[in-house]
Structure formats: C-alpha cells, structure tokens
Write an enzyme that holds these catalytic residues in place. Structure first.
Site, PDB file in Angstrom:
ATOM      1  N   GLU A 110      31.366  42.620  39.421  1.00 42.63           N
ATOM      2  CA  GLU A 110      32.022  42.705  38.245  1.00 42.63           C
ATOM      3  C   GLU A 110      31.959  40.986  37.351  1.00 42.63           C
ATOM      4  OE1 GLU A 110      32.225  47.015  36.013  1.00 42.63           O
ATOM      5  OE2 GLU A 110      33.900  45.753  36.934  1.00 42.63           O
ATOM      6  N   CYS A 112      37.906  46.536  47.741  1.00 45.35           N
ATOM      7  CA  CYS A 112      39.231  45.898  48.350  1.00 45.35           C
ATOM      8  C   CYS A 112      39.640  46.974  49.412  1.00 45.35           C
ATOM      9  CB  CYS A 112      40.192  45.391  47.351  1.00 45.35           C
ATOM     10  SG  CYS A 112      41.676  44.096  47.817  1.00 45.35           S
ATOM     11  N   CYS A 149      45.706  49.506  41.078  1.00 43.66           N
ATOM     12  CA  CYS A 149      44.307  48.160  40.810  1.00 43.66           C
ATOM     13  C   CYS A 149      43.492  49.483  41.261  1.00 43.66           C
ATOM     14  CB  CYS A 149      44.856  47.314  42.099  1.00 43.66           C
ATOM     15  SG  CYS A 149      42.916  46.300  41.720  1.00 43.66           S
ATOM     16  N   CYS A 205      45.882  48.335  46.118  1.00 39.96           N
ATOM     17  CA  CYS A 205      47.214  48.124  45.813  1.00 39.96           C
ATOM     18  C   CYS A 205      47.637  49.344  44.807  1.00 39.96           C
ATOM     19  CB  CYS A 205      47.260  46.952  44.687  1.00 39.96           C
ATOM     20  SG  CYS A 205      47.758  44.784  45.689  1.00 39.96           S
ATOM     21  N   CYS A 248      35.850  34.871  35.046  1.00 39.67           N
ATOM     22  CA  CYS A 248      36.473  35.576  36.282  1.00 39.67           C
ATOM     23  C   CYS A 248      35.525  35.560  37.269  1.00 39.67           C
ATOM     24  CB  CYS A 248      37.779  36.743  35.663  1.00 39.67           C
ATOM     25  SG  CYS A 248      38.208  37.899  36.832  1.00 39.67           S
ATOM     26  N   CYS A 291      41.698  42.451  33.606  1.00 35.39           N
ATOM     27  CA  CYS A 291      42.223  42.723  34.061  1.00 35.39           C
ATOM     28  C   CYS A 291      42.996  44.212  35.245  1.00 35.39           C
ATOM     29  CB  CYS A 291      43.592  42.481  34.791  1.00 35.39           C
ATOM     30  SG  CYS A 291      43.837  40.701  34.297  1.00 35.39           S
TER      31      CYS A 291
HETATM   32  N1  SAH Z   1      42.814  40.569  45.297  1.00 34.81           N
HETATM   33  C1  SAH Z   1      43.563  39.643  44.274  1.00 34.81           C
HETATM   34  C2  SAH Z   1      42.795  39.184  42.685  1.00 34.81           C
HETATM   35  C3  SAH Z   1      41.932  40.535  42.300  1.00 34.81           C
HETATM   36  S1  SAH Z   1      43.018  40.623  41.304  1.00 34.81           S
HETATM   37  C4  SAH Z   1      45.199  39.635  43.940  1.00 34.81           C
HETATM   38  O1  SAH Z   1      45.348  40.704  44.016  1.00 34.81           O
HETATM   39  O2  SAH Z   1      45.583  38.978  43.699  1.00 34.81           O
HETATM   40  C5  SAH Z   1      43.832  40.029  39.434  1.00 34.81           C
HETATM   41  C6  SAH Z   1      44.868  40.233  39.522  1.00 34.81           C
HETATM   42  O3  SAH Z   1      44.661  41.235  38.262  1.00 34.81           O
HETATM   43  C7  SAH Z   1      46.101  40.597  40.061  1.00 34.81           C
HETATM   44  O4  SAH Z   1      47.525  39.705  39.906  1.00 34.81           O
HETATM   45  C8  SAH Z   1      46.089  42.043  40.065  1.00 34.81           C
HETATM   46  O5  SAH Z   1      47.364  42.729  40.935  1.00 34.81           O
HETATM   47  C9  SAH Z   1      45.854  42.306  38.600  1.00 34.81           C
HETATM   48  N2  SAH Z   1      45.924  43.995  38.493  1.00 34.81           N
HETATM   49  C10 SAH Z   1      45.380  44.229  39.182  1.00 34.81           C
HETATM   50  N3  SAH Z   1      45.105  46.580  38.977  1.00 34.81           N
HETATM   51  C11 SAH Z   1      46.127  45.789  37.846  1.00 34.81           C
HETATM   52  C12 SAH Z   1      45.296  46.738  36.657  1.00 34.81           C
HETATM   53  N4  SAH Z   1      45.823  47.876  36.353  1.00 34.81           N
HETATM   54  N5  SAH Z   1      46.546  46.059  35.182  1.00 34.81           N
HETATM   55  C13 SAH Z   1      46.646  44.356  35.227  1.00 34.81           C
HETATM   56  N6  SAH Z   1      46.954  43.816  36.601  1.00 34.81           N
HETATM   57  C14 SAH Z   1      46.017  44.289  37.158  1.00 34.81           C
HETATM   58 FE1  SF4 Z   2      43.072  44.170  45.628  1.00 34.91          FE
HETATM   59 FE2  SF4 Z   2      43.078  44.993  43.843  1.00 34.91          FE
HETATM   60 FE3  SF4 Z   2      45.410  44.419  45.249  1.00 34.91          FE
HETATM   61 FE4  SF4 Z   2      43.932  42.278  44.566  1.00 34.91          FE
HETATM   62  S1  SF4 Z   2      45.072  43.696  43.376  1.00 34.91           S
HETATM   63  S2  SF4 Z   2      44.267  42.669  46.473  1.00 34.91           S
HETATM   64  S3  SF4 Z   2      41.786  43.751  44.043  1.00 34.91           S
HETATM   65  S4  SF4 Z   2      43.846  46.121  45.679  1.00 34.91           S
END
Ligand code: SAH
Ligand code: SF4
Length: 363
Positions: free
Chosen positions: A91, A111, A118, A115, A104, A337
């Site tokens: 996306e 991934c 996420c 995390c 974005c 995000c």
């Molecule tokens: N992998 C990279 C970039 C993609 S995620 C990273 O982790 O930085 C972009 C941002 O969205 C990151 O700061 C991530 O931690 C945040 N993010 C992920 N899941 C989220 C959620 N459910 N609500 C708000 N932010 C989130």
């Molecule tokens: Fe991967 Fe989501 Fe963690 Fe970013 S926040 S490193 S996209 S698992």
C-alpha cells in the site's frame, strides 16, 4: 527478459545505455521522460532517434505495479493498493495537508521484524520490493493525482509504509537517488524520510550512501520495554542505537533524528516513561513525534487517551524537547500508520463501499 527502466537510477541507466552502445546523455533524457513526464511508451519519446526508440521497445520496458484498489478517506487521505506479483500487494498513502502533501510508501511486502503493535509485522515477511516497485509508487501517485485533476505537488516522501526499508537497502538506495535526482523527482534530502526500527549496521550504510532524513521508531525509553515492543532491540539495544544515531548526524550539524513513539495505553505512556525519554534527548539531537496507536483487529493494545498524550508531551516539552503529536489520517480506510497490511482479499472486503474508480485506474 526486458529491463525495467523505471528501476534504474542515473548510474544504472548510464550503464544500460553503454551496453546498448549509446551515449551517456541518453540516460538524462530517458530519466526526464520516465519520471518527469511519466511517459510509459518509448515510441512517444520524441527527442530520441527512431533507431534508439526501436531498440528500446525490443530490450526494455517501463512497468509500475498494477493498482487494484484506490480508496479515499473522509479527510482527503488516499490509499492505493498495489499488486506487486501474483500473491503480494502493498500500500501507498497520499496525505494532503495545508502546506504540504506527503506520500507514504512501502519498501517490503510484509516485514520480518514483528513489532508487537504493527499489523504489517503480524502478516510476516513476504519479499523485498524491487527499486521499480518502490519508486513506482511515487510514479503512479503523481500520474494518478495528475489524471484526476487533483494535481498537487508531492512535497515529501516518507518510507513509513509496509516493511523495514533498511533491510532492503540494495533496492531502496537507488529509489532514494531517483527521488533526489533533479532529472527525476528533484526532492531535497530533508524532504525524503526513511523510517527504521533500528537496524544499526544499515543505518551506517544509509549515512554513507544516501543520507536522507532519518526517523527512528523508538517506542520505549528503556531496553526492558523496547525488547518486548520492538524485538530488533534484542540485537541492537538502545545504547548501540543511540550511538548509531549520533554517527548518522556527525556530518550534518543542522539535521536531527525524529524519534517516533507510538502511544500505547498503560504500556509505555507513564510519567516515568516520559522522563526516561526526555533523558534520551540529552544524548542525541532529536525531535519527538508521538503517534497515537492505530488499532487493528486482535492487536491486544489500546490507544492512550488524548489527555495522557498531552501530559506525556508536556513532560517532554518541559525538559526542553521539541514534540509533535501525529494527526491520525485516513483511519476510516485503514490507511493510518501501522494499519497497512496489503492483503488483497481482506482489504477489498473491508473497504468495498469506499473503493473508487478501481477499474478506471489500472496503470
Ligand atoms: N519499519 C519501519 C517503517 C514502517 S512503520 C519502522 O518501523 O520504522 C512506520 C511507523 O509506524 C513506525 O514508527 C511504526 O512503529 C509505526 N507503527 C506501526 N504500527 C503502528 C500502529 N498500529 N499504530 C501507530 N503507529 C504504528
Ligand atoms: Fe516492521 Fe512494522 Fe516493526 Fe516497522 S513497525 S519494523 S514495519 S513490524
């Protein structure tokens, strides 16, 4: 196999034309045709000699991902679902604001880093995107915004979509170079941001090869909590991460790191956490960007209240930090995000009533 010229930066194109026995300035011409005029047909590149156009038709193509979804949120945020091959979709999200418009984009399908909060992480890792698929998101967005007479300049690009860009630098770096190239998108270094969860060795590589603005997903002010929320911390703990941030900033005295911090109710949002976080600002030149958690099914987390976020921000501010709270955009279409999952079947079902013009916008 035809070479996809969408994925070649200036050096790559110069090499390609050398192989064809052509002069290096052809690279500049083709860059402008492809990225500035978004011309997809060699036959229409009128200032190239006819013989060369014919050679290009034989040996090359300009192929962007296919658009399988185009959804508009009530706040103007627009999300495209892009098919990158038979099984995978990613996306890209366009976020218009008063004084700027941000695209974005995604760097991987899925991934590997998982995390805890996420939804991209929850779907596992599928594959790295190619350079053409990465820069193709910007190419398509510009083309589609232009076509819909809604043309706005995309002033900023953030690699904050699906995936960890630093785990795909071989493909991400040429895409970044195209974004910065005056013959392509001509964005300034500070208007292109790569976001990482903290893959330390690759931070050094990005600094050496293409030092754009860097956002680091901190999300916790100590190793105990960060080990749980951002598992890559077990490999590269905070001390190493902060040292890498300082190395990144070494040669750019006016730059700063943006620390992203997702606000999770009762998990990382206490006054103590805010004070611990403020101490980090004493070690690295930084700004904080607090991100209200965006929920998704079975996440197991809840968003901190607005009042808690305000209090958390004010503790950081009193300690001298610059803090912004990210506005949640496009959450009614799962474009905020951490809500990006790219699963074609799921996504289509959920947003069916808001999918606009899917048939008309096939690239
Ligand atoms: N992998 C990279 C970039 C993609 S995620 C990273 O982790 O930085 C972009 C941002 O969205 C990151 O700061 C991530 O931690 C945040 N993010 C992920 N899941 C989220 C959620 N459910 N609500 C708000 N932010 C989130
Ligand atoms: Fe991967 Fe989501 Fe963690 Fe970013 S926040 S490193 S996209 S698992």
């Amino acid at each position: 196999m035809k070479r996809n010229l969408l994925g070649l930066d200036a050096a790559g194109l110069a090499g390609f034309f050398a192989e064809l026995g052509e002069k290096p300035f052809r690279a500049r011409q083709v860059l402008q045709w492809v990225h500035q005029r978004r011309e997809g047909e060699f036959a229409r590149m009128s200032d190239l000699a006819k013989g060369l156009r014919e050679k290009l038709v034989e040996s090359a193509c300009i192929a962007a991902p296919a658009i399988v979804g185009d959804t508009l949120a009530s706040d103007g945020t627009r999300k495209w679902l892009l098919k990158v091959d038979g099984a995978n979709a990613v996306e890209a999200v366009f976020i218009p604001e008063a004084r700027r418009a941000t695209l974005c984009i995604s760097s991987q399908a899925g991934c590997v880093l998982d995390c805890a909060f996420c939804s991209t992480g929850k779907q596992g890792f599928n594959r790295n995107l190619t350079t053409a698929e990465i820069v193709g998101q910007l190419w398509l967005a510009k083309k589609l915004l232009g076509e819909s007479k809604e043309e706005r300049i995309i002033s900023n690009v953030v690699m904050m979509g699906m995936g960890e860009p630093l785990l795909n630098l071989d493909n991400v770096i040429p895409a970044l170079r195209l974004m910065l190239d005056d013959n392509a998108y001509g964005l300034s270094r500070r208007r292109v941001t790569v976001s990482t969860s903290g893959v330390v060795p690759e931070m050094d590589r990005l600094r050496d090869e293409c030092p754009v603005a860097l956002a680091v997903s901190l999300h916790a002010p100590n190793d105990r909590l960060r080990d749980r929320l951002v598992p890559v911390n077990r490999r590269y703990p905070l001390r190493e991460l902060l040292a890498a941030c300082n190395r990144y900033l070494e040669k750019a005295p006016r730059d700063f790191i943006t620390f992203e911090y997702v606000m999770l109710d009762g998990v990382n949002d206490s006054d103590t956490n805010a004070r611990e976080l403020a101490a980090i600002a004493k070690q690295v030149r930084c700004k904080y960007n607090l991100i209200p958690f965006n929920p998704f099914p079975q996440s197991g987390f809840a968003r901190s209240s607005d009042e808690r976020i305000r209090r958390f921000a004010s503790i950081l501010q009193s300690a001298g930090s610059t803090v912004t709270v990210r506005k949640t955009r496009g959450d009614d279409i799962a474009a905020a995000c951490g809500q990006l999952a790219g699963d074609v079947a799921d996504r289509t079902r959920r947003t069916q009533h808001k999918v606009v013009a899917v048939k008309e916008v096939h690239a």
